[in-house]
Every structure is written in C-alpha cells, then in structure tokens.
Design an enzyme around this catalytic site. Structure first.
Site, PDB file in Angstrom:
ATOM      1  N   PRO A   2      -3.512   3.899  -3.420  1.00 59.45           N
ATOM      2  CA  PRO A   2      -3.554   2.442  -3.518  1.00 59.45           C
ATOM      3  C   PRO A   2      -2.195   1.778  -3.340  1.00 59.45           C
ATOM      4  O   PRO A   2      -1.233   2.140  -3.989  1.00 59.45           O
ATOM      5  CB  PRO A   2      -4.058   2.201  -4.944  1.00 59.45           C
ATOM      6  CG  PRO A   2      -4.066   3.524  -5.618  1.00 59.45           C
ATOM      7  CD  PRO A   2      -3.401   4.505  -4.742  1.00 59.45           C
ATOM      8  N   GLU A   3      -2.159   0.817  -2.484  1.00 55.17           N
ATOM      9  CA  GLU A   3      -1.057  -0.139  -2.469  1.00 55.17           C
ATOM     10  C   GLU A   3      -1.632  -1.448  -3.003  1.00 55.17           C
ATOM     11  O   GLU A   3      -2.789  -1.500  -3.415  1.00 55.17           O
ATOM     12  CB  GLU A   3      -0.494  -0.300  -1.058  1.00 55.17           C
ATOM     13  CG  GLU A   3       0.155   0.993  -0.576  1.00 55.17           C
ATOM     14  CD  GLU A   3       1.150   0.776   0.543  1.00 55.17           C
ATOM     15  OE1 GLU A   3       1.744  -0.306   0.620  1.00 55.17           O
ATOM     16  OE2 GLU A   3       1.323   1.702   1.346  1.00 55.17           O
TER      17      GLU A   3
END
Length: 276
Positions: A2-3
């Site tokens: 995840p960003e």
DNA sequence: ATGGCCTCCTGTATGC
DNA sequence: TGCATACAGGAGGCCA
C-alpha cells in the site's frame, strides 16, 4: 503493497462497513509486527465499544471508537485489512482479528510483518497521535502542499529529488511507485539535487503528485464494492504506470527505452530524454 | 543538520 | 530440478 492511494481506498471501503459496528472480541496470533501488537490494551479497551469513524493520516489508518479511544494501523509493505465471515477459516499470516457484532471479522493479514497496530485509551488518544505523527510532513493532497512549499523546503538540500519527496518529514504518502510516476509526469530526472530545482518546476511537480495520487485513488475506487472479498487478490492496482517496473520498455511519451537505476536503495525508472 | 545505509520479515523471481 | 541470491510497493533509527 500500500501507498497512500491504496490506504485511502481501504479507508473508504472500511467506511462502508465499520461505523456503527460494535467490537465484540479480539484475537491475535502473538506474532510481533514492527512492534508487539498491544493485545492486552485492545482487550481492555475495545470490547463493547462501537466504531464511529475511520480516518487516514499519511499511510496510517485511524479507527475511532465511541469511547474516545483510537486504534492506529499501518499496513507496512504487505498488510491487508479485510472483512470476512466469522466462519471463514483464517488465512496464513492473519495476525489480528477483530470480531464485530454482525458476525463479520476484520482481519489484518501481513506476510512480512512490517505493519503496525497501536492502541490508545480515551485520555491518551491525542498524545498517541501527536507521538506517531510528530515528524510527519504535510498531506500531499492538502492545499498547503504546493510548489512553493517544496521549493522552500528543498533550499540547500543536496539529496536526489526522488529521495527528497519520499522523505515522510517533507511530505507523507509518496512511496517508490508514485515518486517514480510523479517525476516522470513532471519531466524531472530523479537524481537531480533537490536544492537545484526551480520554483516553476516544483510547482509542476506538486501538481503532478496530486494528479497522480488522485487518479490512483479514483482507479482504486472501482474495486471498493468488492471490499468484503478483498483479501487483496482483486488488487487496487488498475493504475496505469508510465515508468514504474518498465525497465527497457519504451517511454510512453517519446518511445526511447526507459532507463533504470537505484536511488536511495530503491528501484528507479525514468526517461533520460523526457526527464532532465 | 544532512544524507546514506541498515534493519525488521517472508515470498517470489532469477540465474547458475 | 535444486539451490543460492536478489529483490519487493515502508519507514524509523543509526552513524559518519
């Protein structure tokens, strides 16, 4: 995995299911994530409380309880939050499981265990947030993040601009993928010294960072309806990458083969013609 | 203060 | 096929 866009998509998915739900129980597998999971505190503070809101700061999710307590979750590199029927058997690397009053369970799955769970009692919630975010820079999608801010902050800095925008003290939420993509969109070479970039180019870069992140969030949004089955396989990554992972592929703008290197220990992709 | 390097952990891809 | 090695989207801490 995840960003910022992925975390924001997870947040919006959770918002459809969690507020109003009461937490009825908690289980962990005892594995240490980036820090030990605060099992005792969660067991003391969570059962019987209802979730009121899910917010995000940087790549952290904040789960707010009606008692005033708050739980802070970071997904690290491989963390996933999914809603599952309580009868569904646990998966490998499910480390924390929150039981809800509707028969569902919120499960944190994290293969590499770089994730993080923190728990604060009502009278400690503000302090915990201050502590966790004491070094965090501005949100990239906030109005205060702009070219002027980047230019001012970069003054005198000699590090590569890519490392600069990935520094969470400068601005939060920009990981390796979106650093590569934003610099391509802005036409800036990733190894250029941060302090040697003009105000005008930083204005372009700030705009491109916002555009790239917003488009990625909008893209991920299309999978929100699948959130309940989102053990991750559906992926939030329909984002179209221009350069990330495209070593030796043609530049989408000029067709020249993309260059590849390492900056700050991270894979870096750019076009040596379009990015100067 | 700054910038570069290291670390936590597991899974997968790549090369010999 | 088997084994060793490199690398992966984070981010805080350490050291020169």
């Amino acid at each position: 995995m995840p960003e910022l866009p992925e975390v924001e998509v997870v947040r919006r998915g959770l918002l459809h299911h969690l507020p109003g739900r009461r937490i009825t129980g908690l289980a962990t597998d005892g594995k240490v994530l980036r820090e030990p999971v605060p099992e005792a505190a969660m067991k003391r503070l969570l059962p019987g409380t209802a979730i009121t809101d899910v917010t995000r700061r940087a790549k952290y999710l904040l789960i707010h309880l009606d008692s005033g307590a708050v739980m802070i979750i970071h997904l690290g590199m491989t963390g996933r939050l999914g809603l599952h029927d309580r009868n569904e058997p646990p998966a490998a690397h499910d480390h924390v499981c929150w039981s809800l009053d509707n028969g569902m369970e919120l499960r944190l799955n994290d293969t590499r265990r770089f994730g993080l769970v923190k728990m604060a009692a009502p009278d400690q919630a503000a302090t915990l947030e201050q502590t966790v975010f004491r070094t965090s820079g501005p949100e990239p999608l906030s109005p205060s993040f702009d070219g002027r801010y980047l230019h001012d902050t970069a003054r005198g800095r000699a590090l590569p601009v890519k490392s600069f925008i990935m520094d969470t003290r400068v601005v939060v939420g920009i990981g390796n993928i979106y650093a590569n993509e934003s610099l391509f969109s802005a036409g800036i070479r990733p190894n250029r010294k941060a302090g040697a970039i003009s105000l005008g180019r930083y204005e372009t870069l700030a705009e491109k960072i916002k555009t790239v992140l917003e488009r990625a969030i909008a893209c991920g949004g299309s999978t929100i309806s699948d959130f309940i089955s989102a053990s991750g396989e559906n992926g939030y990554f329909q984002v179209h990458f221009n350069v990330y992972g495209k070593r030796d592929k043609p530049c989408p703008r000029c067709n020249r083969l993309l260059s590849h290197g390492v900056i700050g220990g991270r894979a870096t992709f750019f076009c040596s013609k379009c990015q100067r």
